[in-house]
Design an enzyme around this catalytic site. Structure first.
Site, PDB file in Angstrom:
ATOM      1  CG  HIS A   2       7.063  -2.342  -6.213  1.00 40.39           C
ATOM      2  ND1 HIS A   2       5.913  -1.986  -6.158  1.00 40.39           N
ATOM      3  CD2 HIS A   2       6.868  -1.266  -7.628  1.00 40.39           C
ATOM      4  CE1 HIS A   2       5.054  -2.009  -7.784  1.00 40.39           C
ATOM      5  NE2 HIS A   2       6.440  -1.081  -7.881  1.00 40.39           N
ATOM      6  CE1 TYR A  76      -2.715  -8.292   1.846  1.00 40.24           C
ATOM      7  CE2 TYR A  76      -3.308  -6.187   1.509  1.00 40.24           C
ATOM      8  CZ  TYR A  76      -3.170  -7.734   1.805  1.00 40.24           C
ATOM      9  OH  TYR A  76      -4.896  -7.546   1.944  1.00 40.24           O
TER      10      TYR A  76
END
Length: 106
Positions: A2, A76
């Site tokens: 995303h 992440y």
């Protein structure tokens, strides 16, 4: 994956940019491993509230999909950077009824 992008005012063609990202990344792999889904979802941010909602969604997705139990656990993510800048309290869990980030949401 995303991401939220800010594109130049005269170039809002994100499908072409996304294609460049996926092709460039895929070339680094020894063979096609089916890493990318066949479609993507694009959305133009309407205002600060919409932006805040999408950032929240990006940060909460690893929890939603069972990859972490708290946004800070997902290595992440930009969540820790957002906490360090004061955009979120470190205890933020993704609950939309939690206290807001810098007044963006009630």
């Amino acid at each position: 994956m995303h991401c939220l992008w800010t594109l130049p005012a005269n170039d809002s063609y994100f499908p072409g940019r996304w294609l460049t990202v996926t092709k460039t990344f895929s070339r680094t792999l020894p063979a096609d491993r089916g890493i990318w889904q066949g479609r993507f979802w694009g959305h133009t941010i309407r205002d600060e509230r919409d932006f805040a909602a999408h950032v929240d969604d990006v940060h909460f997705n690893p929890v939603k999909h069972g990859l972490a139990t708290h946004p800070a656990e997902w290595l992440y993510s930009t969540f820790q950077r957002a906490v360090a800048k004061g955009f979120y309290p470190a205890s933020w869990s993704g609950n939309p009824l939690e206290p807001n980030r810098k007044g963006e949401r009630t």
